[in-house]
Design a protein around this motif. Structure first.
Motif, PDB file in Angstrom:
ATOM      1  N   VAL A  81      74.760  65.202  73.534  1.00 58.48           N
ATOM      2  CA  VAL A  81      73.768  64.538  72.677  1.00 58.48           C
ATOM      3  C   VAL A  81      72.350  64.818  73.170  1.00 58.48           C
ATOM      4  CG1 VAL A  81      72.909  62.284  71.940  1.00 58.48           C
ATOM      5  CG2 VAL A  81      75.356  62.754  71.892  1.00 58.48           C
ATOM      6  N   ILE A  82      72.137  64.684  74.484  1.00 54.72           N
ATOM      7  CA  ILE A  82      70.808  64.969  75.036  1.00 54.72           C
ATOM      8  C   ILE A  82      70.434  66.422  74.779  1.00 54.72           C
ATOM      9  CG2 ILE A  82      69.474  65.119  77.168  1.00 54.72           C
ATOM     10  CD1 ILE A  82      71.069  62.756  78.227  1.00 54.72           C
ATOM     11  N   GLY A  83      71.395  67.338  74.947  1.00 60.47           N
ATOM     12  CA  GLY A  83      71.110  68.751  74.723  1.00 60.47           C
ATOM     13  C   GLY A  83      70.734  69.044  73.281  1.00 60.47           C
ATOM     14  N   LEU A  84      71.464  68.477  72.328  1.00 62.11           N
ATOM     15  CA  LEU A  84      71.149  68.728  70.915  1.00 62.11           C
ATOM     16  C   LEU A  84      69.775  68.176  70.551  1.00 62.11           C
ATOM     17  CD1 LEU A  84      74.597  68.028  69.188  1.00 62.11           C
ATOM     18  CD2 LEU A  84      73.468  70.231  69.498  1.00 62.11           C
ATOM     19  N   VAL A  85      69.471  66.979  71.016  1.00 61.12           N
ATOM     20  CA  VAL A  85      68.167  66.373  70.696  1.00 61.12           C
ATOM     21  C   VAL A  85      67.025  67.188  71.288  1.00 61.12           C
ATOM     22  CG1 VAL A  85      66.719  64.340  71.071  1.00 61.12           C
ATOM     23  CG2 VAL A  85      69.111  64.061  70.410  1.00 61.12           C
ATOM     24  N   MET A  86      67.177  67.606  72.538  1.00 65.35           N
ATOM     25  CA  MET A  86      66.096  68.348  73.179  1.00 65.35           C
ATOM     26  C   MET A  86      65.980  69.777  72.651  1.00 65.35           C
ATOM     27  SD  MET A  86      64.836  65.973  74.840  1.00 65.35           S
ATOM     28  CE  MET A  86      63.459  67.004  75.326  1.00 65.35           C
ATOM     29  N   VAL A  87      67.084  70.404  72.263  1.00 65.98           N
ATOM     30  CA  VAL A  87      67.007  71.734  71.662  1.00 65.98           C
ATOM     31  C   VAL A  87      66.296  71.662  70.315  1.00 65.98           C
ATOM     32  CG1 VAL A  87      68.399  73.562  70.600  1.00 65.98           C
ATOM     33  CG2 VAL A  87      68.956  72.739  72.875  1.00 65.98           C
ATOM     34  N   LEU A  88      66.572  70.619  69.546  1.00 71.56           N
ATOM     35  CA  LEU A  88      65.859  70.446  68.273  1.00 71.56           C
ATOM     36  C   LEU A  88      64.371  70.256  68.500  1.00 71.56           C
ATOM     37  CD1 LEU A  88      65.765  70.023  65.222  1.00 71.56           C
ATOM     38  CD2 LEU A  88      66.360  67.617  65.613  1.00 71.56           C
ATOM     39  N   SER A  89      64.020  69.438  69.496  1.00 74.97           N
ATOM     40  CA  SER A  89      62.603  69.212  69.774  1.00 74.97           C
ATOM     41  C   SER A  89      61.917  70.461  70.299  1.00 74.97           C
ATOM     42  CB  SER A  89      62.463  68.070  70.802  1.00 74.97           C
ATOM     43  OG  SER A  89      61.127  67.889  71.181  1.00 74.97           O
ATOM     44  N   ALA A  90      62.635  71.248  71.128  1.00 79.09           N
ATOM     45  CA  ALA A  90      61.999  72.411  71.763  1.00 79.09           C
ATOM     46  C   ALA A  90      61.942  73.617  70.850  1.00 79.09           C
ATOM     47  CB  ALA A  90      62.760  72.770  73.045  1.00 79.09           C
ATOM     48  N   SER A  91      62.936  73.783  69.969  1.00 79.96           N
ATOM     49  CA  SER A  91      63.042  75.025  69.203  1.00 79.96           C
ATOM     50  C   SER A  91      62.405  74.952  67.825  1.00 79.96           C
ATOM     51  CB  SER A  91      64.517  75.409  69.058  1.00 79.96           C
ATOM     52  OG  SER A  91      65.208  74.427  68.302  1.00 79.96           O
ATOM     53  N   ALA A  92      62.014  73.788  67.372  1.00 73.79           N
ATOM     54  CA  ALA A  92      61.456  73.691  66.010  1.00 73.79           C
ATOM     55  C   ALA A  92      60.191  74.530  65.879  1.00 73.79           C
ATOM     56  CB  ALA A  92      61.179  72.224  65.670  1.00 73.79           C
ATOM     57  N   VAL A  93      59.303  74.435  66.850  1.00 78.99           N
ATOM     58  CA  VAL A  93      58.057  75.201  66.803  1.00 78.99           C
ATOM     59  C   VAL A  93      58.347  76.695  66.887  1.00 78.99           C
ATOM     60  CG1 VAL A  93      55.865  75.595  67.971  1.00 78.99           C
ATOM     61  CG2 VAL A  93      56.783  73.276  67.783  1.00 78.99           C
ATOM     62  N   ILE A  94      59.275  77.088  67.762  1.00 78.96           N
ATOM     63  CA  ILE A  94      59.605  78.499  67.908  1.00 78.96           C
ATOM     64  C   ILE A  94      60.190  79.054  66.617  1.00 78.96           C
ATOM     65  CG2 ILE A  94      61.051  80.117  69.212  1.00 78.96           C
ATOM     66  CD1 ILE A  94      60.879  78.183  71.562  1.00 78.96           C
ATOM     67  N   SER A  95      61.073  78.294  65.971  1.00 79.26           N
ATOM     68  CA  SER A  95      61.671  78.754  64.716  1.00 79.26           C
ATOM     69  C   SER A  95      60.628  78.913  63.626  1.00 79.26           C
ATOM     70  CB  SER A  95      62.767  77.777  64.280  1.00 79.26           C
ATOM     71  OG  SER A  95      63.786  77.674  65.249  1.00 79.26           O
ATOM     72  N   ILE A  96      59.683  77.975  63.550  1.00 78.41           N
ATOM     73  CA  ILE A  96      58.632  78.066  62.530  1.00 78.41           C
ATOM     74  C   ILE A  96      57.736  79.268  62.799  1.00 78.41           C
ATOM     75  CG2 ILE A  96      56.580  76.903  61.614  1.00 78.41           C
ATOM     76  CD1 ILE A  96      58.052  74.267  62.052  1.00 78.41           C
ATOM     77  N   ASN A  97      57.400  79.511  64.058  1.00 81.26           N
ATOM     78  CA  ASN A  97      56.548  80.661  64.387  1.00 81.26           C
ATOM     79  C   ASN A  97      57.224  81.988  64.071  1.00 81.26           C
ATOM     80  OD1 ASN A  97      54.452  79.030  65.272  1.00 81.26           O
ATOM     81  ND2 ASN A  97      55.187  79.010  67.387  1.00 81.26           N
ATOM     82  N   GLN A  98      58.550  81.996  64.067  1.00 82.63           N
ATOM     83  CA  GLN A  98      59.277  83.218  63.732  1.00 82.63           C
ATOM     84  C   GLN A  98      59.469  83.383  62.226  1.00 82.63           C
ATOM     85  OE1 GLN A  98      62.903  82.923  65.988  1.00 82.63           O
ATOM     86  NE2 GLN A  98      61.923  83.521  67.930  1.00 82.63           N
ATOM     87  N   GLY A  99      58.912  82.466  61.439  1.00 82.96           N
ATOM     88  CA  GLY A  99      58.986  82.573  59.986  1.00 82.96           C
ATOM     89  C   GLY A  99      60.268  82.058  59.373  1.00 82.96           C
ATOM     90  N   SER A 100      61.028  81.267  60.104  1.00 88.25           N
ATOM     91  CA  SER A 100      62.282  80.726  59.581  1.00 88.25           C
ATOM     92  C   SER A 100      62.206  79.208  59.547  1.00 88.25           C
ATOM     93  CB  SER A 100      63.457  81.187  60.448  1.00 88.25           C
ATOM     94  OG  SER A 100      63.264  80.820  61.804  1.00 88.25           O
ATOM     95  N   SER A 101      63.321  78.581  59.211  1.00 84.84           N
ATOM     96  CA  SER A 101      63.363  77.128  59.136  1.00 84.84           C
ATOM     97  C   SER A 101      63.236  76.516  60.531  1.00 84.84           C
ATOM     98  CB  SER A 101      64.674  76.668  58.499  1.00 84.84           C
ATOM     99  OG  SER A 101      64.831  75.276  58.602  1.00 84.84           O
ATOM    100  N   ALA A 102      62.740  75.282  60.568  1.00 84.69           N
ATOM    101  CA  ALA A 102      62.596  74.594  61.847  1.00 84.69           C
ATOM    102  C   ALA A 102      63.941  74.283  62.494  1.00 84.69           C
ATOM    103  CB  ALA A 102      61.802  73.300  61.658  1.00 84.69           C
ATOM    104  N   TYR A 103      65.020  74.380  61.719  1.00 82.52           N
ATOM    105  CA  TYR A 103      66.353  74.026  62.230  1.00 82.52           C
ATOM    106  C   TYR A 103      67.208  75.261  62.500  1.00 82.52           C
ATOM    107  CZ  TYR A 103      64.919  69.529  60.304  1.00 82.52           C
ATOM    108  OH  TYR A 103      64.220  68.382  60.020  1.00 82.52           O
ATOM    109  N   THR A 104      66.618  76.444  62.581  1.00 85.01           N
ATOM    110  CA  THR A 104      67.410  77.663  62.764  1.00 85.01           C
ATOM    111  C   THR A 104      68.123  77.673  64.115  1.00 85.01           C
ATOM    112  OG1 THR A 104      65.901  78.898  61.336  1.00 85.01           O
ATOM    113  CG2 THR A 104      67.315  80.167  62.815  1.00 85.01           C
ATOM    114  N   VAL A 105      67.379  77.548  65.203  1.00 88.58           N
ATOM    115  CA  VAL A 105      67.980  77.542  66.536  1.00 88.58           C
ATOM    116  C   VAL A 105      68.876  76.321  66.715  1.00 88.58           C
ATOM    117  CG1 VAL A 105      67.482  77.517  69.012  1.00 88.58           C
ATOM    118  CG2 VAL A 105      66.040  78.850  67.470  1.00 88.58           C
ATOM    119  N   PHE A 106      68.432  75.194  66.198  1.00 85.97           N
ATOM    120  CA  PHE A 106      69.245  73.978  66.308  1.00 85.97           C
ATOM    121  C   PHE A 106      70.563  74.130  65.556  1.00 85.97           C
ATOM    122  CE2 PHE A 106      70.386  69.870  64.352  1.00 85.97           C
ATOM    123  CZ  PHE A 106      70.715  69.165  65.500  1.00 85.97           C
ATOM    124  N   GLY A 107      70.531  74.774  64.384  1.00 87.40           N
ATOM    125  CA  GLY A 107      71.769  74.997  63.635  1.00 87.40           C
ATOM    126  C   GLY A 107      72.755  75.860  64.397  1.00 87.40           C
TER     127      GLY A 107
END
Length: 468
Positions: free
Chosen positions: A60-86
């Motif tokens: 649970v901690i890993g999923l929450v923190m991956v969502l928080s950490a990867s949203a910006v990276i996914s958006i900067n790559q031109g994809s959805s904010a949930y790409t890495v989290f998905g």
């Protein structure tokens, strides 16, 4: 004034009389809580339930923190904010299947297929060095399967732990001799080391070394052997660090901090800034500024820095407490089992996971040079998450084989979690039958070098009163 003083003295006396009562009440509550905790830990399946809770909290901690950490990276790559989290959710789903397999398959079958698993991992490590493998971040250690990537060294760690424990238990009566202690476990491990170093993968080599050292330690090897292994491991790490430019820069920056703040020191310094910025309670979930391109690989190797920034010291303490609990529960499982193979496997897997977490946290806080080792179940990474959940499944299976757990599961039923996961009742441990050595009759000398038995001729009788 006298009446006022008398009332004050009376209230002080009443307060002094009430203090022992409150102290006794507080001590009684502490004693009751300690008694309840001791009683719960004495239950047959306490270790199994604790492992399930630790694994679930880390996921649970890993999923929450991956969502928080990867949203910006996914958006900067031109994809959805949930790409890495998905992708992480998909890996966790696959890991749940492997966790179920690890806890459901009988341990004797896992032990039986461990040699085959080791051979498969060796072949995968060979194939990854061919054009079938892919290079990511300067290491040729991946198989690309469409959008997904698989790192075979993660499975090699588990295979080495299972097979190495099997070989050491089979030869446990001869382990006082070095040639039986070292062969064939150490040569097989050296083959794995060589294949991983050819990639080159420093983090994989280090964690494989941890597995080998744990196996030899719990097999009862002498301390002088670990000194030789430490020298060999240090030589290998130095060779890997010198052989690659960016690893050499990391080691040099660790030995000379502050020399290259915008180069090799940049990532380590940003991690320390993030931890310091979090304080006691953190800046709030999702409010950490380090993920806005200030801290590279924040969702992978340096996710612990983001935990400190957004959740503060309390969040870091929670993660440390979970891995500390894993160390205690894993060693509890190892000591409460009577099967020597289960004891060695449980202890080795526990040391592997806890040591990997310790190395990751130590280089995030600046106590070690950066090696690229992930934080188990928290960092983003498909193969690492899947393998770690399989390891937790095997550990939970070992916990169900404690003698008290076996007796309870076979007499009282599988329990709530057992019915939910359709787990069979574990088999009680049956020690191997020791055959009595059969004494063969010693061959007797025959005449002329043959094996024929020489018949003894009776001595000639002596005549009375004369010569014989």
């Amino acid at each position: 004034m006298t009446a006022l003083d008398d009332s004050r003295n009376t209230s002080d006396k009443e307060a002094a009389q009430s203090r022992p009562g409150k102290a006794r009440e507080r001590a009684g509550r502490i004693w009751a809580a300690r008694t309840a905790l001791t009683a719960w830990l004495g239950r047959p399946l306490a270790s199994f339930h604790l492992l399930l809770a630790i694994c679930a909290l880390l996921i649970v901690i890993g999923l929450v923190m991956v969502l928080s950490a990867s949203a910006v990276i996914s958006i900067n790559q031109g994809s959805s904010a949930y790409t890495v989290f998905g992708k992480q959710v998909v890996f966790v789903a696959v890991g749940l299947v492997l966790f179920w397999i690890g806890v459901r398959v009988p341990l004797r079958q896992i032990r039986a297929i461990s040699p085959i698993a080791l051979w498969v991992c060796v072949m995968m490590l060979v194939l990854v060095l061919t054009p079938l493998g892919s290079t990511i971040n300067g290491t040729r250690s991946w198989f690309k399967l469409g959008p997904l990537s698989v790192q075979p060294v993660e499975f090699a760690k588990l295979a080495l732990a299972l097979w190495g424990a099997h070989m050491l238990v089979v030869k446990r009566g001869l382990l006082h001799q070095y040639r039986h202690l070292l062969v064939p476990v150490v040569p097989a491990a050296l083959v794995l080391f060589a294949l991983v170093m050819l990639q080159p993968d420093l983090g994989g080599t280090v964690t494989l070394g941890v597995v080998l050292i744990a196996l030899l330690w719990f097999a009862g090897a002498q301390l002088r052997l670990f000194g030789a292994l430490a020298l060999g491991g240090l030589a290998g790490v130095v060779l890997l660090a010198i052989g690659t430019g960016y690893r050499l820069a990391r080691v040099v920056s660790f030995l000379n901090p502050g020399e290259d703040d915008l180069g090799a020191d940049y990532q380590a310094n940003q991690a320390l800034y993030a931890l310091a910025d979090g304080g006691l309670f953190g800046r709030g979930l999702g409010q950490g500024p380090s993920k806005w391109k200030y801290l590279p690989n924040v969702h992978n190797d340096f996710i612990f820095a983001l935990i400190g920034e957004e959740l503060g010291f309390l969040g870091c303490a929670l993660v440390l407490g979970l891995f500390g609990s894993l160390a205690v529960v894993g060693m509890r499982v190892a000591t409460r089992n009577i099967d020597p193979w289960i004891r060695m496997v449980a202890a080795t897997l526990t040391v592997w996971l806890v040591a990997q977490a310790a190395i990751n946290i130590c280089y995030v806080v600046g106590l070690l040079p950066v090696t690229g080792i992930t934080l188990p179940l928290i960092s983003s990474g498909g193969t690492s998450v899947v393998t770690t959940m399989l390891v937790f499944g095997v550990l939970a299976n070992c916990a169900r084989h404690e003698p008290e757990a076996v007796a309870a599961l076979r007499s009282q039923g599988p329990g709530r979690f057992g019915r939910l996961m359709r787990l069979p009742a574990p088999e009680p441990y049956q020690p191997p039958v020791r055959r009595k050595p059969v004494r063969r009759p010693a061959p007797q000398r025959g005449s002329g070098g043959n094996a024929a038995v020489r018949t003894r001729q009776p001595a000639p009788r002596r005549k009375l009163g004369g010569r014989s």
